[in-house]
Design a protein around this motif. Structure first.
Motif, mmCIF file in Angstrom:
data_model
loop_
_atom_site.group_PDB
_atom_site.id
_atom_site.type_symbol
_atom_site.label_atom_id
_atom_site.label_comp_id
_atom_site.label_asym_id
_atom_site.label_seq_id
_atom_site.Cartn_x
_atom_site.Cartn_y
_atom_site.Cartn_z
ATOM 1 N N GLY A 1 -7.411 5.159 -3.856
ATOM 2 C CA GLY A 1 -7.807 6.362 -3.147
ATOM 3 C C GLY A 1 -7.288 7.575 -3.891
ATOM 4 O O GLY A 1 -6.553 7.439 -4.876
ATOM 5 N N ARG B 1 -5.193 2.127 -8.329
ATOM 6 C CA ARG B 1 -5.383 3.362 -7.560
ATOM 7 C C ARG B 1 -6.606 3.141 -6.681
ATOM 8 O O ARG B 1 -7.720 2.976 -7.181
ATOM 9 N N ASP C 1 2.189 11.375 0.143
ATOM 10 C CA ASP C 1 1.970 12.384 1.183
ATOM 11 C C ASP C 1 2.254 13.780 0.632
ATOM 12 O O ASP C 1 3.238 13.994 -0.065
ATOM 13 N N HIS D 1 -1.759 -1.392 5.415
ATOM 14 C CA HIS D 1 -2.226 -0.038 5.711
ATOM 15 C C HIS D 1 -1.659 0.450 7.042
ATOM 16 O O HIS D 1 -1.217 1.604 7.156
ATOM 17 N N ARG E 1 -3.692 7.241 -3.021
ATOM 18 C CA ARG E 1 -3.291 5.934 -2.493
ATOM 19 C C ARG E 1 -3.332 4.882 -3.590
ATOM 20 O O ARG E 1 -4.230 4.880 -4.430
ATOM 21 N N GLU F 1 1.064 5.567 -0.287
ATOM 22 C CA GLU F 1 0.361 6.851 -0.204
ATOM 23 C C GLU F 1 1.320 7.966 -0.599
ATOM 24 O O GLU F 1 2.478 7.991 -0.167
ATOM 25 N N ILE G 1 0.860 -1.181 0.000
ATOM 26 C CA ILE G 1 0.000 0.000 0.000
ATOM 27 C C ILE G 1 0.899 1.235 0.000
ATOM 28 O O ILE G 1 1.833 1.338 0.806
ATOM 29 N N SER H 1 4.764 7.124 1.450
ATOM 30 C CA SER H 1 4.679 6.250 2.617
ATOM 31 C C SER H 1 4.239 4.885 2.118
ATOM 32 O O SER H 1 3.289 4.784 1.338
ATOM 33 N N GLN I 1 3.902 7.189 8.138
ATOM 34 C CA GLN I 1 3.463 8.578 8.087
ATOM 35 C C GLN I 1 3.598 9.252 9.450
ATOM 36 O O GLN I 1 4.046 10.400 9.551
ATOM 37 N N MET J 1 1.880 1.470 6.671
ATOM 38 C CA MET J 1 1.979 2.732 5.936
ATOM 39 C C MET J 1 1.640 3.909 6.846
ATOM 40 O O MET J 1 2.339 4.923 6.860
#
Length: 241
Positions: A145, A143, A106, A206, A148, A104, A102, A186, A213, A209
């Motif tokens: 999110g 994808r 940021d 998750h 994300r 992200e 996963i 992240s 963060q 991750m």
């Protein structure tokens, strides 16, 4: 004589049409150059470190159906959920390895606030290209999110998945940091255990991750609270009188 007059008129019309087309093409070119000039040296125009492939370009050419994300061309979240369920059934039945990653991006909200939504819409397809280029043909990238992404790595344990994670970090970190606003990735990854499923692994990925963060936020807050070191504490600086 009448025929010659018709030929002259036809030639004149053709010349006028060609001149009109040329004028339109020149105007369009000037407008494109003007828009680029107003945009300045944007996030996506900054060079990558030597040896890295450019992340420029639009989303890859693939059918944009309900199975695909319209901005990046990656798999959509509904397709991601289906693939995770299918792979979970295969892992359960045959006992093969699988890992989910996963990711992200940021700082995307800050980028959109500072430079507009279009800036983020240029970064995301480029990041999607990097995730896909560093994956194998059997891996699935989605994808899931606004900022994300999920990567499904079949026949891959957690230790082997680190290779993919590091490839993505090396491909993206310097390029992201060169943007007008610093962005960071992240990342978390996990594999199902003897008593857990692949969806459980998605949850643990998750959590990892989010933990990364939080560590980054704590570090940023510590630096902000403490402030820069006194000048005499910096190596190579002159000693106080």
């Amino acid at each position: 004589i009448q025929m010659n007059d018709n030929i002259v008129i036809l030639i004149a019309v053709l010349v006028a049409v060609n001149l009109t087309l040329i004028t339109i093409a020149v105007i369009r070119s000037l407008l494109r150059n003007s828009r680029r000039a107003r945009g300045g040296y944007g996030v996506m125009d900054r060079p990558l470190p030597p040896g890295d492939e450019p992340l420029h370009g639009s989303a890859p050419a693939m059918p944009l159906t309900s199975r695909a994300d319209s901005l990046t061309g990656l798999l959509a979240v509904t397709e991601w959920n289906r693939l995770v369920a299918d792979e979970d059934a295969r892992v359960t039945r045959y006992g093969h390895a699988a890992t989910v990653v996963i990711i992200e991006l940021d700082g995307l909200d800050r980028l959109n606030s500072a430079l507009g939504r279009a800036a983020g819409d240029r970064v995301l397809p480029a990041l999607a290209d990097a995730l896909r280029r560093n994956a194998r043909g059997t891996d699935q990238v989605a994808r899931i999110g606004p900022a994300r992404f999920g990567v499904l790595l079949p026949e891959t344990g957690e230790i082997e998945a680190v290779n993919y994670v590091e490839r993505v970090r090396q491909a993206c970190d310097l390029w992201l940091e060169s943007g007008a606003i610093a962005l960071k990735l992240s990342m978390g990854w996990a594999s199902p255990g003897p008593d857990s499923s692949l969806p459980d692994a998605v949850g643990r990925a998750h959590e990892r991750m989010f933990a990364e963060q939080r560590r980054r936020e704590r570090l940023a807050n510590d630096i902000e609270v403490d402030g820069p070191p006194p000048i005499h504490d910096i190596e190579g600086s002159p000693s106080p009188a």
